[in-house]
Design a protein around this motif. Structure first.
Motif, PDB file in Angstrom:
ATOM      1  N   VAL B 123     -10.080   4.066  -2.320  1.00 53.09           N
ATOM      2  CA  VAL B 123      -9.554   2.950  -3.128  1.00 53.09           C
ATOM      3  C   VAL B 123      -8.937   1.889  -2.220  1.00 53.09           C
ATOM      4  O   VAL B 123      -9.164   0.690  -2.390  1.00 53.09           O
ATOM      5  CB  VAL B 123      -8.530   3.446  -4.170  1.00 53.09           C
ATOM      6  CG1 VAL B 123      -7.798   2.263  -4.817  1.00 53.09           C
ATOM      7  CG2 VAL B 123      -9.226   4.284  -5.241  1.00 53.09           C
ATOM      8  N   LEU B 124      -8.157   2.329  -1.236  1.00 57.39           N
ATOM      9  CA  LEU B 124      -7.546   1.363  -0.316  1.00 57.39           C
ATOM     10  C   LEU B 124      -8.634   0.494   0.328  1.00 57.39           C
ATOM     11  O   LEU B 124      -8.500  -0.725   0.440  1.00 57.39           O
ATOM     12  CB  LEU B 124      -6.760   2.091   0.785  1.00 57.39           C
ATOM     13  CG  LEU B 124      -5.543   2.907   0.341  1.00 57.39           C
ATOM     14  CD1 LEU B 124      -4.962   3.662   1.532  1.00 57.39           C
ATOM     15  CD2 LEU B 124      -4.473   2.014  -0.295  1.00 57.39           C
ATOM     16  N   MET B 151      -3.847   4.850  -8.704  1.00 58.36           N
ATOM     17  CA  MET B 151      -3.961   3.692  -7.800  1.00 58.36           C
ATOM     18  C   MET B 151      -4.134   2.388  -8.575  1.00 58.36           C
ATOM     19  O   MET B 151      -4.065   1.313  -8.006  1.00 58.36           O
ATOM     20  CB  MET B 151      -5.151   3.881  -6.855  1.00 58.36           C
ATOM     21  CG  MET B 151      -5.035   5.080  -5.920  1.00 58.36           C
ATOM     22  SD  MET B 151      -3.656   4.969  -4.735  1.00 58.36           S
ATOM     23  CE  MET B 151      -4.363   3.909  -3.474  1.00 58.36           C
ATOM     24  N   GLY B 152      -4.397   2.468  -9.871  1.00 53.78           N
ATOM     25  CA  GLY B 152      -4.574   1.264 -10.687  1.00 53.78           C
ATOM     26  C   GLY B 152      -5.958   0.654 -10.586  1.00 53.78           C
ATOM     27  O   GLY B 152      -6.147  -0.519 -10.877  1.00 53.78           O
ATOM     28  N   MET B 153      -6.931   1.464 -10.205  1.00 51.19           N
ATOM     29  CA  MET B 153      -8.280   0.914 -10.000  1.00 51.19           C
ATOM     30  C   MET B 153      -9.259   1.379 -11.068  1.00 51.19           C
ATOM     31  O   MET B 153      -9.208   2.513 -11.543  1.00 51.19           O
ATOM     32  CB  MET B 153      -8.799   1.317  -8.618  1.00 51.19           C
ATOM     33  CG  MET B 153     -10.195   0.767  -8.340  1.00 51.19           C
ATOM     34  SD  MET B 153     -10.573   0.547  -6.603  1.00 51.19           S
ATOM     35  CE  MET B 153     -12.222  -0.197  -6.769  1.00 51.19           C
ATOM     36  N   VAL B 408      -3.334  -6.865 -12.466  1.00 50.30           N
ATOM     37  CA  VAL B 408      -2.330  -6.389 -11.514  1.00 50.30           C
ATOM     38  C   VAL B 408      -2.818  -6.652 -10.081  1.00 50.30           C
ATOM     39  O   VAL B 408      -3.937  -6.270  -9.723  1.00 50.30           O
ATOM     40  CB  VAL B 408      -2.068  -4.872 -11.698  1.00 50.30           C
ATOM     41  CG1 VAL B 408      -1.013  -4.380 -10.710  1.00 50.30           C
ATOM     42  CG2 VAL B 408      -1.645  -4.583 -13.138  1.00 50.30           C
ATOM     43  N   ILE B 409      -1.987  -7.296  -9.282  1.00 49.84           N
ATOM     44  CA  ILE B 409      -2.330  -7.546  -7.883  1.00 49.84           C
ATOM     45  C   ILE B 409      -2.083  -6.252  -7.093  1.00 49.84           C
ATOM     46  O   ILE B 409      -0.944  -5.784  -6.990  1.00 49.84           O
ATOM     47  CB  ILE B 409      -1.502  -8.700  -7.313  1.00 49.84           C
ATOM     48  CG1 ILE B 409      -1.896 -10.013  -8.012  1.00 49.84           C
ATOM     49  CG2 ILE B 409      -1.704  -8.819  -5.797  1.00 49.84           C
ATOM     50  CD1 ILE B 409      -1.033 -11.199  -7.650  1.00 49.84           C
ATOM     51  N   LYS B 413      -2.813 -10.472   0.961  1.00 46.30           N
ATOM     52  CA  LYS B 413      -2.528 -10.840   2.347  1.00 46.30           C
ATOM     53  C   LYS B 413      -2.316  -9.619   3.237  1.00 46.30           C
ATOM     54  O   LYS B 413      -1.338  -9.531   3.993  1.00 46.30           O
ATOM     55  CB  LYS B 413      -1.306 -11.756   2.413  1.00 46.30           C
ATOM     56  CG  LYS B 413      -1.591 -13.114   1.771  1.00 46.30           C
ATOM     57  CD  LYS B 413      -0.419 -14.044   1.859  1.00 46.30           C
ATOM     58  CE  LYS B 413      -0.751 -15.368   1.164  1.00 46.30           C
ATOM     59  NZ  LYS B 413       0.418 -16.201   0.905  1.00 46.30           N
ATOM     60  N   GLY B 414      -3.195  -8.655   3.112  1.00 46.73           N
ATOM     61  CA  GLY B 414      -3.158  -7.486   3.998  1.00 46.73           C
ATOM     62  C   GLY B 414      -2.209  -6.389   3.575  1.00 46.73           C
ATOM     63  O   GLY B 414      -2.144  -5.348   4.220  1.00 46.73           O
ATOM     64  N   ARG B 415      -1.442  -6.604   2.499  1.00 47.16           N
ATOM     65  CA  ARG B 415      -0.521  -5.553   2.049  1.00 47.16           C
ATOM     66  C   ARG B 415      -1.006  -4.914   0.752  1.00 47.16           C
ATOM     67  O   ARG B 415      -1.560  -5.582  -0.116  1.00 47.16           O
ATOM     68  CB  ARG B 415       0.888  -6.132   1.839  1.00 47.16           C
ATOM     69  CG  ARG B 415       1.475  -6.650   3.140  1.00 47.16           C
ATOM     70  CD  ARG B 415       2.934  -6.968   2.995  1.00 47.16           C
ATOM     71  NE  ARG B 415       3.729  -5.778   2.703  1.00 47.16           N
ATOM     72  CZ  ARG B 415       5.059  -5.764   2.720  1.00 47.16           C
ATOM     73  NH1 ARG B 415       5.737  -6.868   3.008  1.00 47.16           N
ATOM     74  NH2 ARG B 415       5.715  -4.661   2.444  1.00 47.16           N
ATOM     75  N   PHE B 416      -0.756  -3.625   0.664  1.00 46.72           N
ATOM     76  CA  PHE B 416      -1.170  -2.881  -0.525  1.00 46.72           C
ATOM     77  C   PHE B 416       0.012  -2.770  -1.482  1.00 46.72           C
ATOM     78  O   PHE B 416       1.135  -2.469  -1.063  1.00 46.72           O
ATOM     79  CB  PHE B 416      -1.637  -1.477  -0.137  1.00 46.72           C
ATOM     80  CG  PHE B 416      -2.884  -1.491   0.712  1.00 46.72           C
ATOM     81  CD1 PHE B 416      -4.140  -1.464   0.120  1.00 46.72           C
ATOM     82  CD2 PHE B 416      -2.808  -1.562   2.096  1.00 46.72           C
ATOM     83  CE1 PHE B 416      -5.294  -1.495   0.896  1.00 46.72           C
ATOM     84  CE2 PHE B 416      -3.956  -1.589   2.877  1.00 46.72           C
ATOM     85  CZ  PHE B 416      -5.191  -1.560   2.282  1.00 46.72           C
ATOM     86  N   TYR B 417      -0.253  -2.997  -2.770  1.00 51.79           N
ATOM     87  CA  TYR B 417       0.782  -2.847  -3.788  1.00 51.79           C
ATOM     88  C   TYR B 417       0.432  -1.701  -4.733  1.00 51.79           C
ATOM     89  O   TYR B 417       0.735  -1.741  -5.923  1.00 51.79           O
ATOM     90  CB  TYR B 417       0.989  -4.177  -4.522  1.00 51.79           C
ATOM     91  CG  TYR B 417       1.528  -5.215  -3.569  1.00 51.79           C
ATOM     92  CD1 TYR B 417       2.893  -5.291  -3.300  1.00 51.79           C
ATOM     93  CD2 TYR B 417       0.669  -6.055  -2.868  1.00 51.79           C
ATOM     94  CE1 TYR B 417       3.390  -6.196  -2.382  1.00 51.79           C
ATOM     95  CE2 TYR B 417       1.160  -6.975  -1.939  1.00 51.79           C
ATOM     96  CZ  TYR B 417       2.525  -7.033  -1.703  1.00 51.79           C
ATOM     97  OH  TYR B 417       3.014  -7.924  -0.781  1.00 51.79           O
ATOM     98  N   THR B 418      -0.221  -0.701  -4.173  1.00 51.84           N
ATOM     99  CA  THR B 418      -0.551   0.498  -4.943  1.00 51.84           C
ATOM    100  C   THR B 418       0.677   1.408  -4.986  1.00 51.84           C
ATOM    101  O   THR B 418       1.545   1.317  -4.119  1.00 51.84           O
ATOM    102  CB  THR B 418      -1.714   1.244  -4.267  1.00 51.84           C
ATOM    103  OG1 THR B 418      -1.428   1.355  -2.860  1.00 51.84           O
ATOM    104  CG2 THR B 418      -3.013   0.483  -4.432  1.00 51.84           C
TER     105      THR B 418
END
Lengths: 437, 437
Positions: B123-124, B151-153, B408-409, B413-418
């Motif tokens: 997922v990531l 993970m919200g996916m 949901v974001i 910009k390279g950061r994961f909000y999972t």
């Protein structure tokens, strides 16, 4: 600048040396130490006892690599940087039509200044892909050298003699001028292609090669039409014909090398020529798949180039590396063809040697500090079953955390540390685009 | 969350709609407005006059897109997420050997919990490539659904009936369970492949399809051996045989579809089957080049999948898009084959429809807010001669500035909000690796 990079995994690309944990120390653009941490013979600013001449080295920066990978920068062994203007301008066309009807008419209107600006745009892209040196063939060598010098990037230019613009005399002048210019710029003899040069011109270039005992590079057997045309003109394939007029007595090589006979491959081997493969471009222009597995079997050295941003259209060594191995596997119908370490060697060591850059090939003391950091903490590099395979099969530009050329960090964590910044360059390119397209 | 994305270029992927400048407004996971700025019929928190039910929308976030591109997220229409463990574990082998001697023995030892963790790693990677939904085939559907939900996916799973593990009864159970689970998870009938299922099993799956009037997906004509084997067993190619037992009466499609006859293509067209192409995997396993240009000519809808991280090894839609067009150009010896807009449609709209996701195909009011932001201010996207071509020919994961799923974001910009962060997931994967490899 003296830089110490520690807590790193290191892939030096020296023969038979596996990835190991250690540090790299850099002084004034050169690597002075690659090895385990704590074994450095000099001392650093934190330690007291001076053991050697390194006693007085102060580390301007000490970078914790957090277990990420340091390796030699990629060498893009064939490109036309100034063609950034023409990216996505005329796609989905075969090479001849693309070149004659779309590319040449615009190029005729470009100034040297334009080409400098457009080359700087390419430099930004090279840096994002961990490319630390390019083998560039384009129209105005001096403004290109200026642009690369201003950006701090290493560039080896190659002559592009042809019937329309560059003469052997100009190439000879550039050969002398750019090879005595400074550490980042150099120049190699070359011509555009057999099909754009008269026999007289080709003979003049061969003479230049003999005069300077210097290698010659050219576009070689890129398309079927090119090979057929040469056979009609001279009764020989391009490598056989060019060799027959003494072109390759001092080595050199060919860009593309897609349509090659076994006799052609024998000549490549005999003359020690580099086959520089450009799979992205050959794919997009439907030119064909180069016989890379045959080159490897015959002992012909292979390097990798992106070709220009108008035919590829990315200047991305990760995409090229996957394509070199992937297309070889398809061509040979053999999933074992061209394995990951072969590919990494092509993209680093072989490129460096083809371009005459003896001291940017591997990471070792005494070599120039042209190196990159690969972020292993991105999901596409996890788990770390095999770092070399990860680089070739799942690596991407996104993994390039740092690009250093000649000891100077030019790109780090998505930011550019070049003298000219992206915004300025994009604006200038847009002005050129409005004027010319 | 109510989000307003303004100052954007927008590619909705609706038919014949060009890139335009505007904004997108999102309320509770749905797009409520796509269009020019200032034309929204509701009001936002800054304005005073209420014109409609939108009067009370407060924007939790207003994002200045700085001229960057918003487009639908990519749909990865064939993958095996749980195989991240096996990335770079057994490369450079042909499909049969790879599967039977390397992959199956490790998979036999994986637990459902393992597969959940390994799917989270995938997922990531999807998020970094702008992939907002996947069509996943693997071993333990419920732990996979749990992982994707956590993970919200969005994930559409497909049955993998075969002689060894998954039964039609289990697939039927999952079909009922996962299709009533919630907005992010769904399930489609399917089996692993003709060559891993007895005729009896295949008939049971066809019966299930008739019972539910539901489409069926499977690995189809991936290798020459598979096609030859089927011809030996049944005297027919896999598509002809499967169609003869009523498998495709309610549609569905095939993964890979590399070795296809014109009769096979006729069946695909007649039954409205999707050809889901996986060029990275087919390349790396030397399986061959799918006849994508023939599918397009015949009117067969094509979608794109990465296949799993053990055969590809990247979960990178940009690499796949370039490969689909590039390999088509090579196969057809035609640089005009499979142009950029065709490819983008495959990677978004067609993937969405193949996966039964009716409201994630294009950006329009009423659709689910599954969208991505593409950074056009990277050098590989400059100049902006043609944004669609830039995406396909020079785009990369590096250009993915934001990935949003269901409003949901999850990556920006390279950061994961999972909910679970990379470091935790990598550590768990490493523990599995130590236990199993």
């Amino acid at each position: 600048m003296n830089i110490r990079l520690y807590n790193a995994r290191i892939l030096t690309m020296e023969e038979n040396r596996e990835v190991f944990q250690g540090e790299i120390r850099i002084q004034d653009g050169r690597i002075i130490y690659v090895g385990a941490e704590g074994s450095f013979e000099g001392t650093d600013s934190q330690s007291s006892g001076a053991k050697s001449f390194q006693a007085f080295v102060k580390w301007d920066r000490e970078i914790d690599c957090e277990g990420n990978l340091l390796m030699p920068g990629f060498k893009d062994a064939h490109t036309h940087s100034g063609m950034t203007l023409l990216r996505s301008y005329a796609d989905d066309l075969p090479l001849n039509e693309w070149l004659n009807h779309k590319i040449f008419p615009v190029e005729a209107k470009m100034t040297g200044e334009d080409i400098g600006v457009l080359s700087k745009l390419a430099v930004l892209e090279y840096l994002t892909s961990g490319i630390t040196a390019v083998f560039d063939m384009y129209l105005t060598p001096e403004t290109i050298a200026d642009a690369f010098d201003e950006m701090g990037m290493r560039c080896v230019q190659v002559g592009a003699v042809n019937n329309f613009s560059q003469s052997p005399a100009m190439v000879e002048e550039m050969f002398q001028k750019l090879n005595s210019r400074g550490p980042l710029q150099s120049y190699i003899l070359g011509f555009h292609a057999e099909y754009t040069c008269s026999k007289e011109l080709l003979t003049e270039i061969a003479d230049l090669s003999h005069k300077y005992k210097a290698p010659v590079f050219t576009h070689l057997s890129e398309t079927k039409q090119e090979v057929e045309g040469c056979k009609e003109r001279y009764g020989m394939t391009p490598p056989v014909f060019l060799d027959s007029i003494g072109m390759f007595e001092y080595g050199g090589g060919g860009y593309h090398c897609v349509h090659m006979t076994s006799q052609d491959i024998d000549i490549m081997k005999k003359r020690g020529l580099y086959a520089i493969t450009n799979p992205g471009s050959n794919t997009k222009l439907a030119s064909g798949i180069a016989p890379v597995a045959d080159f490897l079997k015959a002992g012909v050295k292979v390097a990798i180039g992106t070709d220009g941003p108008s035919s590829n259209n990315a200047l991305d060594m990760f995409r090229e590396m996957f394509l070199v191995t992937g297309l070889s596997k398809l061509r040979e119908e053999d999933a074992a063809a061209a394995d990951a370490m072969d590919i990494l060697k092509m993209a680093t060591v072989n490129g460096s040697h083809a371009m005459g850059l003896k001291d940017t090939d591997v990471l070792a003391a005494g070599k120039a500090a042209d190196l990159i950091m690969i972020d292993l903490n991105q999901p596409n590099m996890q788990p770390l079953n095999n770092i070399a395979k990860n680089l070739v099969y799942s690596g991407s530009k996104q993994n390039v955390a740092m690009t250093m050329i000649n000891g100077v960090i030019l790109y780090e964590k998505g930011r550019f540390y070049t003298k000219e910044q992206p915004k300025e360059i994009y604006e200038k390119v847009e002005q050129i685009r409005r004027r010319l397209l």
